[in-house]
Design a protein around this motif. Sequence first.
Motif, PDB file in Angstrom:
ATOM      1  N   HIS A  99       0.678  -1.415  -0.359  1.00  0.00           N
ATOM      2  CA  HIS A  99      -0.103   0.126   0.006  1.00  0.00           C
ATOM      3  C   HIS A  99       0.588   1.351  -0.231  1.00  0.00           C
ATOM      4  CE1 HIS A  99      -3.149   2.631   0.605  1.00  0.00           C
ATOM      5  NE2 HIS A  99      -2.699   3.426   1.543  1.00  0.00           N
ATOM      6  N   HIS A 104       1.564   5.696  -1.797  1.00  0.00           N
ATOM      7  CA  HIS A 104       0.943   6.877  -2.860  1.00  0.00           C
ATOM      8  C   HIS A 104       1.942   7.461  -3.272  1.00  0.00           C
ATOM      9  CE1 HIS A 104      -2.943   5.963  -0.579  1.00  0.00           C
ATOM     10  NE2 HIS A 104      -2.246   5.478   0.633  1.00  0.00           N
ATOM     11  N   HIS A 150      -8.369   2.148   0.895  1.00  0.00           N
ATOM     12  CA  HIS A 150      -8.596   2.261   2.558  1.00  0.00           C
ATOM     13  C   HIS A 150      -9.862   1.413   2.728  1.00  0.00           C
ATOM     14  CE1 HIS A 150      -6.407   5.203   0.554  1.00  0.00           C
ATOM     15  NE2 HIS A 150      -5.582   5.133   1.582  1.00  0.00           N
ATOM     16  N   HIS A 177      -4.660  -1.044   5.998  1.00  0.00           N
ATOM     17  CA  HIS A 177      -4.246  -0.839   6.649  1.00  0.00           C
ATOM     18  C   HIS A 177      -5.975  -1.721   8.036  1.00  0.00           C
ATOM     19  CE1 HIS A 177      -2.380   2.864   6.437  1.00  0.00           C
ATOM     20  NE2 HIS A 177      -3.249   3.747   5.398  1.00  0.00           N
ATOM     21  N   ASP A 179       2.763   2.637   3.017  1.00  0.00           N
ATOM     22  CA  ASP A 179       1.447   3.876   2.932  1.00  0.00           C
ATOM     23  C   ASP A 179       2.256   4.938   2.017  1.00  0.00           C
ATOM     24  OD1 ASP A 179      -0.887   5.426   2.944  1.00  0.00           O
ATOM     25  OD2 ASP A 179      -1.354   5.294   5.140  1.00  0.00           O
TER      26      ASP A 179
END
Length: 484
Positions: free
Chosen positions: A110, A112, A260, A297, A348
């Motif tokens: 995960h 970005h 998410h 998460h 993340d």
Amino acid sequence: MKTNLACRTVLIVLFGLYQGLDAGWASAQESSILQAQSHRSKQTVDLIVKGDHIVTMDAAGSLFTDAVVVVDEGLIIAIGPASEMLTSFQSDEVLEGNNRIVMPGLINGHSHAAMTLLRGIAEDMALLEWLTQYIFPAELEFVDSKFVRIGTELACWEMIRGGTTTFVDMYYFPDTIAEVVESCGLRALISATVIERPSPGAANAADSIDIGNAFIKRWKGKNSRITPVFGPHASYTLNVEQLIAVREAAKEAGVGITIHMSESRYEVDYAKEHYGKSSIELFDSIGLLDLPVIGAHVVWPTNTEIPILAKRKVGVIHNPTSNMKTAAGISPVTRMLEAGIHVGLGTDGAASNNDLDMWEEMRLAAFLQKVDRMNPEVMPANTVLTMATRGGAGAIGLGDTIGSLEVGKRADIIQVSFDDVHFIPTYDVRAHLVYVADEQDVSSVVVDGKVLMKDKEVLTIDTDRVSREATVLARRIHFEMQSR
Ligand SMILES: [Zn+2]
């Protein structure tokens, strides 16, 4: 597959000519014959990766010492002791193995990626305030295709440097992300963020679904290292109709989603208030979990929701650093693993971490469960190492392709150098990888059989240019934010 037929033929002709000459040529003749025989029996392959230790991370936990991984056409075709393998295989490209541990590349489930450019932009606040007051406005103001290109290049550089070979991304301008991934050689699942509020390049959810659709059309099946997926942001940033629209679009396109999921108490309370159920129950009730789903998460699943995740085969990505930094909570990872859920690890975005270091995620994942359960026996090193490799591959739907060093899998391989003082002594290699190693120890990185970093030199990214461009862009962002 290359052959050494020409070389073999020349040698056979040469030692044929020697025959009948005087005895003084005997030793030369014998050595030529030996050479010819050894060449004849060896298969020439694309790459050989050597190591003092090979940690395969296969289901049997196979370990080798003084061994090699043999790679051809992007695939692992053999693994075993160097003494056996090197009599059968040869290659022009060899990664030497002195003081090296060879293992599968790490899987960042995960991220970005382009948020590397927002690393440190707003610190020490709750997730919702951080997102709505700082991150979303900054993204609207600064994020364009150029930002995403530079930020993703910076992230890929950092990930290659740290031994990550696959990542799952959710951001804006997905074509730009895919172009960077295509060029730098990493493997990725890439999604356009679908979100209700105005976002970079999109006015609303419908717009961002259109962007996702167009991206998937262009990239599905184009490059085997790149898997396009949908990226609905969360249950509190999209309403039910929009979530259903994403479900339909993903089903139509034949792709999975990354979302998410149950990240914060706010998300849980919001879902209860607006839908009368939790976000996981909501996703299940509208059929979203019928798709291949990567849930990022999953900090607050209840005892009734964990079986839903297991039944629907949702891949869960645990992000311990981000969860700690935003005080989102402690994910019940051990309970989810016990329920048979595939759980991987992720960083993340770099704005809530603030780096893309999977070694740190491994360590924190172990420590967080131990202190939460007040039990040092939970989450042993090998479980954490599995989450970062084979378990992560299962969680993102690539369990048959990557995640362990096994014959027939794609060759996503890293070498970890144990030259550093913190490797003296090393009693248990796997525990050392989790509790001691860090990203600076990674020396070489191979993805799909191609060497992306050799002896700590990144070969597929112009790091000087990226460093320059990122610095200039970050300076402008900093200046504009300060002069408000
Ligand atoms: Zn995220």
